[in-house]
Design an enzyme around this catalytic site. Structure first.
Site, mmCIF file in Angstrom:
data_model
loop_
_atom_site.group_PDB
_atom_site.id
_atom_site.type_symbol
_atom_site.label_atom_id
_atom_site.label_comp_id
_atom_site.label_asym_id
_atom_site.label_seq_id
_atom_site.Cartn_x
_atom_site.Cartn_y
_atom_site.Cartn_z
ATOM 1 N N LYS A 173 52.522 -44.249 -131.271
ATOM 2 C CA LYS A 173 51.543 -44.210 -130.301
ATOM 3 C C LYS A 173 50.813 -42.819 -130.330
ATOM 4 O O LYS A 173 51.537 -41.869 -129.450
ATOM 5 C CB LYS A 173 51.923 -44.669 -129.012
ATOM 6 C CG LYS A 173 50.686 -45.021 -128.104
ATOM 7 C CD LYS A 173 50.984 -45.355 -126.738
ATOM 8 C CE LYS A 173 50.740 -44.081 -125.778
ATOM 9 N NZ LYS A 173 49.603 -43.624 -125.909
ATOM 10 N N GLY A 225 55.779 -34.917 -124.892
ATOM 11 C CA GLY A 225 54.875 -35.187 -123.665
ATOM 12 C C GLY A 225 55.120 -34.290 -122.389
ATOM 13 O O GLY A 225 55.946 -33.608 -122.511
ATOM 14 N N SER A 226 54.801 -34.883 -121.139
ATOM 15 C CA SER A 226 55.148 -34.260 -120.055
ATOM 16 C C SER A 226 56.572 -34.452 -119.436
ATOM 17 O O SER A 226 57.081 -35.472 -119.788
ATOM 18 C CB SER A 226 54.216 -34.428 -118.933
ATOM 19 O OG SER A 226 54.128 -35.962 -118.719
ATOM 20 N N THR A 227 56.897 -33.622 -118.683
ATOM 21 C CA THR A 227 58.339 -34.098 -118.104
ATOM 22 C C THR A 227 58.340 -35.127 -117.288
ATOM 23 O O THR A 227 59.489 -36.071 -117.274
ATOM 24 C CB THR A 227 58.799 -32.644 -117.255
ATOM 25 O OG1 THR A 227 58.951 -31.699 -118.391
ATOM 26 C CG2 THR A 227 60.231 -32.733 -116.455
ATOM 27 N N ALA A 229 56.386 -37.993 -117.585
ATOM 28 C CA ALA A 229 56.664 -39.071 -118.313
ATOM 29 C C ALA A 229 58.092 -39.252 -118.880
ATOM 30 O O ALA A 229 58.526 -40.208 -118.978
ATOM 31 C CB ALA A 229 55.591 -39.314 -119.205
ATOM 32 N N GLY A 230 58.464 -38.100 -119.253
ATOM 33 C CA GLY A 230 59.797 -38.069 -120.008
ATOM 34 C C GLY A 230 60.900 -38.579 -119.074
ATOM 35 O O GLY A 230 61.739 -39.239 -119.545
ATOM 36 N N GLU A 247 60.906 -34.369 -125.833
ATOM 37 C CA GLU A 247 60.478 -32.948 -126.044
ATOM 38 C C GLU A 247 59.450 -32.911 -124.876
ATOM 39 O O GLU A 247 58.259 -33.343 -125.061
ATOM 40 C CB GLU A 247 59.594 -32.705 -127.471
ATOM 41 C CG GLU A 247 60.877 -33.076 -128.574
ATOM 42 C CD GLU A 247 61.721 -31.935 -128.675
ATOM 43 O OE1 GLU A 247 61.725 -30.855 -128.157
ATOM 44 O OE2 GLU A 247 62.998 -32.341 -129.259
ATOM 45 N N CYS A 281 53.024 -26.414 -125.773
ATOM 46 C CA CYS A 281 54.267 -26.472 -124.767
ATOM 47 C C CYS A 281 55.132 -25.307 -124.644
ATOM 48 O O CYS A 281 55.879 -24.819 -123.670
ATOM 49 C CB CYS A 281 55.059 -27.613 -125.100
ATOM 50 S SG CYS A 281 55.464 -27.394 -126.986
ATOM 51 N N GLU A 380 53.997 -25.894 -114.921
ATOM 52 C CA GLU A 380 53.246 -25.770 -116.312
ATOM 53 C C GLU A 380 51.800 -26.063 -115.962
ATOM 54 O O GLU A 380 51.389 -26.900 -115.705
ATOM 55 C CB GLU A 380 53.697 -27.030 -117.131
ATOM 56 C CG GLU A 380 53.217 -26.848 -118.562
ATOM 57 C CD GLU A 380 53.855 -27.845 -119.553
ATOM 58 O OE1 GLU A 380 53.966 -29.076 -119.022
ATOM 59 O OE2 GLU A 380 54.377 -27.274 -120.718
HETATM 60 P P1 NAD Z 1 51.918 -37.021 -121.310
HETATM 61 O O1 NAD Z 1 53.280 -37.241 -120.804
HETATM 62 O O2 NAD Z 1 50.877 -37.462 -120.121
HETATM 63 O O3 NAD Z 1 51.564 -38.284 -122.333
HETATM 64 C C1 NAD Z 1 52.035 -37.967 -123.740
HETATM 65 C C2 NAD Z 1 51.928 -39.165 -124.523
HETATM 66 O O4 NAD Z 1 52.947 -40.207 -123.462
HETATM 67 C C3 NAD Z 1 50.621 -39.922 -124.462
HETATM 68 O O5 NAD Z 1 50.681 -40.883 -125.606
HETATM 69 C C4 NAD Z 1 50.725 -41.009 -123.388
HETATM 70 O O6 NAD Z 1 49.821 -41.873 -123.320
HETATM 71 C C5 NAD Z 1 52.094 -41.552 -123.313
HETATM 72 N N1 NAD Z 1 52.593 -41.773 -121.868
HETATM 73 C C6 NAD Z 1 52.603 -41.210 -120.608
HETATM 74 N N2 NAD Z 1 53.145 -41.794 -119.680
HETATM 75 C C7 NAD Z 1 54.058 -42.659 -120.347
HETATM 76 C C8 NAD Z 1 54.826 -43.365 -119.948
HETATM 77 N N3 NAD Z 1 55.446 -43.633 -118.843
HETATM 78 N N4 NAD Z 1 55.786 -44.315 -121.083
HETATM 79 C C9 NAD Z 1 55.197 -44.328 -122.189
HETATM 80 N N5 NAD Z 1 54.453 -43.673 -122.698
HETATM 81 C C10 NAD Z 1 53.693 -42.383 -121.768
HETATM 82 O O7 NAD Z 1 51.296 -35.789 -121.928
HETATM 83 P P2 NAD Z 1 50.214 -35.194 -122.500
HETATM 84 O O8 NAD Z 1 49.226 -34.698 -121.026
HETATM 85 O O9 NAD Z 1 49.601 -35.866 -123.307
HETATM 86 O O10 NAD Z 1 50.710 -33.814 -123.041
HETATM 87 C C11 NAD Z 1 50.864 -32.519 -122.651
HETATM 88 C C12 NAD Z 1 52.629 -32.307 -122.169
HETATM 89 O O11 NAD Z 1 53.048 -32.577 -123.288
HETATM 90 C C13 NAD Z 1 52.736 -31.179 -121.749
HETATM 91 O O12 NAD Z 1 53.881 -31.030 -120.502
HETATM 92 C C14 NAD Z 1 53.313 -30.296 -122.731
HETATM 93 O O13 NAD Z 1 54.296 -29.299 -122.379
HETATM 94 C C15 NAD Z 1 54.034 -31.535 -123.392
HETATM 95 N N6 NAD Z 1 54.287 -31.154 -124.936
HETATM 96 C C16 NAD Z 1 55.619 -30.876 -125.175
HETATM 97 C C17 NAD Z 1 55.967 -30.518 -126.658
HETATM 98 C C18 NAD Z 1 57.290 -30.432 -127.021
HETATM 99 O O14 NAD Z 1 57.665 -30.354 -128.151
HETATM 100 N N7 NAD Z 1 58.214 -29.875 -126.070
HETATM 101 C C19 NAD Z 1 54.763 -30.286 -127.452
HETATM 102 C C20 NAD Z 1 53.585 -30.530 -127.257
HETATM 103 C C21 NAD Z 1 53.331 -31.020 -125.832
#
Ligand code: NAD
Length: 483
Positions: A173, A225-227, A229-230, A247, A281, A380
């Site tokens: 996704k 993605g974001s902490t 959501a993680g 990540e 990130c 962040e």
């Molecule tokens: P985000 O967490 O909002 O979304 C990331 C992805 O997850 C998207 O595809 C989104 O649709 C999906 N998503 C969001 N909430 C979800 C949930 N509850 N369940 C399942 N899927 C969900 O993050 P973003 O705004 O797209 O990206 C920016 C963030 O990503 C920043 O915090 C950045 O630091 C992080 N990031 C981390 C790394 C790494 O390798 N550590 C690399 C790139 C970006």
């Protein structure tokens, strides 16, 4: 424009629900394309396809060398499409075309690197302690790979090709901001001979991601993605006992020591904070400097900030494109206001550049005289904003660097490599750089603390897509498990 952005069991199609997401150019605010907004039923269809493809062995039983050959063939097919991929990434998320093109080229190289890694990975060995035993690596199963938007094509390569080479099947996704570019990779892998059902793509937003994570047909979630959501995803996986790799975000500190080479500081931190408009990130967004060098370092960063050419990301001379979305722009603006309100000195930038009526552009921004307790030092921002914090002793700098919820990346700038080694050993992060800003996707990559769990990329990232099976052998079986 097509809404057929769902790839399920080898076919492109639109969503049964009929909903779409619209992709807007961050530079012109004009519509770039549309994608299907996948419903729970679409997600289940994709997981079912991946589950069937895994369970019937159509891919797991393919020898590693043949899997690698599919990936190498796909890389060859993509080679001639680098320009198209880069243009689409520029249109979707605003990365300057030079950056998007270099990234696409590197991503195709990564496919070759991963294929080589796969064929040199030992999948089984025989041990004799406690009796003859074979330890076998088997693919983990159906992988749900979920990606952010800030480096979409490279992210798709890592999150799709790595598990596929391990023999897993995948439902990918992409982020709703960048749902389109993955089609290049899907088409290349299909043309190269990847069987139907091994790779599936569902486009959509949070609810699509939630349905994917919750699906009982998924064995492992690989999330970047974001902490925030993680944490939610980790909780679901914990409850379901799904394997999970997270990540997440960062607030990485660069420690400038008193003997640092200022040229390296200027280029390293300027790239570390402003590249990709700071939407990185591993951005070195906190800079800790000896109090006596504070003004000199701030001047160097202000000068470096002025060197970035803001403009149309499609123009080859542009080095700084817009932020990805209006939401991201508003977030960065709010953090700049918070920095001012909390008493940091705004030394450069801090606003949208003059003359840009359209687009979500933001100037490279330098905050000086900050403290480590300010929000601009703790949270962040994910924009082109660097926070400079003075310190009095090296111990204090190390303590401030570690005083963070995050632990993704860090850096030290010094001419003394022994001191660099000591600082590197004292900082709790998953990655660290000395006198530069580097992201090496051939080494294990990931974070500690709130920056995540597990490692993506490199040999260790590849090996995370296997389960270990221990087989206690009957006498005489050893040869059957020896390569
Ligand atoms: P985000 O967490 O909002 O979304 C990331 C992805 O997850 C998207 O595809 C989104 O649709 C999906 N998503 C969001 N909430 C979800 C949930 N509850 N369940 C399942 N899927 C969900 O993050 P973003 O705004 O797209 O990206 C920016 C963030 O990503 C920043 O915090 C950045 O630091 C992080 N990031 C981390 C790394 C790494 O390798 N550590 C690399 C790139 C970006």
């Amino acid at each position: 424009m097509t809404t057929e952005s769902l790839f399920i069991d080898g076919k492109w199609r639109s969503s049964d629900g009929g909903q779409v997401i619209t992709v807007i150019s961050p530079a012109s605010e004009v519509e770039v394309g549309v994608a299907a907004d996948a419903t729970d039923e679409d997600v289940e269809a994709a997981v079912h396809a991946a589950r069937s493809a895994f369970d019937d062995g159509r891919w797991t039983r393919v020898p590693m060398s043949d899997r690698a050959a599919v990936v190498l063939k796909a890389a060859e097919l993509l080679e001639s499409r680098i320009g198209e991929i880069a243009s689409l990434v520029t249109a979707e998320m605003g990365a300057p075309t030079s950056v998007a093109s270099a990234t696409a080229t590197r991503s195709v190289d990564t496919m070759r690197f991963l294929a080589d890694l796969a064929v040199t990975t030992k999948l089984r060995d025989v041990r004799f302690d406690g009796g003859p035993t074979a330890v076998v690596r088997e693919p983990v199963g159906v992988v749900a790979s979920i990606a952010p938007w800030n480096g979409p094509f490279g992210m798709a390569v890592t999150k799709i090709v790595t598990p596929i080479l391990a023999g897993c099947t995948v439902v990918f996704k992409p982020a709703p901001e960048t749902p389109l570019d993955v089609a290049f990779l899907v088409d290349a892998l299909s043309e190269a001979g990847l069987p139907d059902g091994v790779l599936n793509v569902v486009t959509g937003g949070v609810s699509t991601g939630q349905a994917l994570v919750a699906s009982s047909g998924v064995d492992k979630v690989s999330f970047t993605g974001s902490t925030a959501a993680g944490r939610l995803i980790g909780a679901v996986c914990g409850s379901d006992l799904k394997r999970v790799q997270l990540e997440l975000g960062g607030k990485s500190a660069a420690i400038v020591l008193d003997d640092a080479d200022l040229d390296l500081v200027r280029t390293g931190i300027s790239n570390g904070c402003f590249f990709n408009s700071g939407q990185v990130c591993v951005a070195l967004s906190r800079v800790l400097v000896p109090r006596g060098m504070h003004d000199e370092v701030v001047d160097a960063l202000v000068h470096a900030a002025s060197g970035w050419k803001i403009g149309d990301p499609g123009d080859s001379s542009t080095t700084l494109g817009p932020l990805v979305s209006r939401r991201q722009l508003e977030r960065v603006e709010a953090y700049v206001q918070a920095g001012i309100d909390e008493g940091a000195t705004l030394a450069a930038g801090g606003k949208r550049p003059a003359g840009f009526e359209k687009g979500w552009f933001f100037e490279p921004t330098v905050f000086a005289n900050a403290t480590n307790s300010m929000r601009i030092a703790r949270e962040e921002i994910f924009g082109p904003v660097v926070t400079v914090i003075p310190y009095d002793t090296e111990e204090e700098a190390i303590s401030m660097a570690n005083d963070s919820d995050y632990g993704l990346h860090g850096a030290v700038f010094t001419r003394d490599l022994d001191r660099a080694t000591q600082v590197a050993a004292s900082i709790r992060t998953g990655t660290f750089s000395v006198n530069n800003f580097v992201y090496n996707n051939r080494a294990p990559f990931g974070g500690v603390k709130a920056s995540g769990i597990g490692r993506d990329t490199g040999r260790e990232g590849f090996e995370s897509f296997f389960e270990l099976k221990t087989i206690n052998l009957a006498p005489g079986m050893e040869a059957l498990y020896t390569d």
